[in-house]
Design an enzyme around this catalytic site. Sequence first.
Site, PDB file in Angstrom:
ATOM      1  N   SER A   1      55.165  43.659  12.274  1.00  0.00           N
ATOM      2  CA  SER A   1      54.867  42.589  13.238  1.00  0.00           C
ATOM      3  C   SER A   1      53.388  42.553  13.555  1.00  0.00           C
ATOM      4  CB  SER A   1      55.629  42.831  14.549  1.00  0.00           C
ATOM      5  OG  SER A   1      56.961  42.468  14.463  1.00  0.00           O
TER       6      SER A   1
ATOM      7  N   ASP B   1      58.655  33.890  18.737  1.00  0.00           N
ATOM      8  CA  ASP B   1      58.864  35.284  19.098  1.00  0.00           C
ATOM      9  C   ASP B   1      59.656  35.367  20.405  1.00  0.00           C
ATOM     10  OD1 ASP B   1      58.028  38.276  19.627  1.00  0.00           O
ATOM     11  OD2 ASP B   1      57.208  37.773  17.661  1.00  0.00           O
TER      12      ASP B   1
ATOM     13  N   HIS C   1      57.180  42.064  23.186  1.00  0.00           N
ATOM     14  CA  HIS C   1      56.788  41.924  21.790  1.00  0.00           C
ATOM     15  C   HIS C   1      55.879  40.724  21.569  1.00  0.00           C
ATOM     16  CE1 HIS C   1      57.599  41.189  17.401  1.00  0.00           C
ATOM     17  NE2 HIS C   1      57.572  42.509  17.376  1.00  0.00           N
TER      18      HIS C   1
END
Length: 485
Positions: free
Chosen positions: A297, A70, A107
């Site tokens: 996600s 990620d 994120h």
Amino acid sequence: MRRTVTAAILAGALAATGSAVGPAPAMAATTDWTFPATAATLADVARSIRADAAYAAGYTGKGVGIALIDTGVVPVSGLTSGNIANGPDLSLESQVPSLLRYDGYGHGTHLAGIIAGRDSATTATGFRGIAPDAKLISLKVGMSNGAVDVTQVMAAIDWVVEHRNDDPKNPIRIINLSYGTDGTQSAESDPLGYAVSNAVAAGINVVVAAGNTGSRITNPATGVRPIVVGSTDPRGTTNPADDVISAFSAADGRGIAVDVLAPGRSVVSLRNPGSFADTFYPSARVGDRYFKGSGTSQAAAVVSGALALYLQKYPNATTEQARLATWGNNPQYANTQWKLNVATMLQPPPNVTLTTARGTGTGSIQKARGTTQVTFGDATALTGERDIFGPLSAPAWAFASTTQTAWNGGSWMGRVYTGTGWGPATNGQANWAGRAWSGRAWSGRAWSDVAWAGRAWSGRAWSGTGSEFTGRAWSGGSWSGARWE
């Protein structure tokens, strides 16, 4: 073998599609940080997916390694109690010491909290992810503006495969990949999909976000063997019976459909102060410590945590058994809603034959990118059959990936990418050693000429001057170059 989501179920979706917009040219998450829906705490999510049944039986993910590919992880409270490690930083920011391994987007930190966050290793109180005792290894590939090339993701998957047993007490059994492109070449030939297939063949369950397109599933969720995750909206309750499929959640495409649905709307996890998401979406903050995000996600992270609970109980389960467990342990799809149910997952694994389909991976790297690409400065886009260092043959890579020889020390396919071992721990997190790059970038410029020191992360914004790596454009909630779903 895949199932399809019926039109009737899709018609029941109530969640509105969200678009993340902002002033920065970048290419990362289509995760939406602005939904006004009631926030779903992780305690609520755990009850909704019936993870409380696993906790009551003593399963917390202990002994299971999970690789998160990620945008990196920052050592905020909840990610410093000893179960988080930083693998190699393969991002374009790895050459900036102050940015090495750190998540400037927000994120990766958000997903890490969902999967394996915990405030303490000794108490059951405080913040807890779905699998609080799992070992999470972060591999950073996305920059603070999201920029990443598909070949960097392929390299990260290869690294996980070749290093899956580095920690014998916590072998890596799961990869969480909330990334997708709009590439449409066949799943059998696509290099990104083949990297996923090789990981599955090595005994690693690859959990892939279906995408936030509202329609077609993105690549590599269209591949041969990942666990494809769509999102549901819990609608403010812990009763899964009233959950509906999120309208933003990709459903099917090219004969591929989701494997399992999990809560993915307004999920509350750890805030990364000063990150891109935190700066441009302050309304997503929940108090001073937490942040809510919506997307496949987040749903994928929930499933990764649930799989760790399952694999703690059944450490010898095959990837096919684990995949079927997310379906409700019934190859005939008795669980027609396909909603994640941990209590059902914990039933004895069915006796199934491992899927052997794998593909070739010898297709086009450019087609794997689809219409997205990384740009150096204002002009030079990374296109064609090459990676960030130069020409790259997909057939040569496919052979090396299959034979698990793509990595040699700190080099991937002959390119020096990173260090060769684990360095000193910091802030409660173990760290893989970094390394300076040499040679030339795809732009023809030497890496040593790139003004890495000319830009620094000031906490809330980029400062200084120098060369910039960006996505090609900001467009309608998508980050050009790739998507963090």
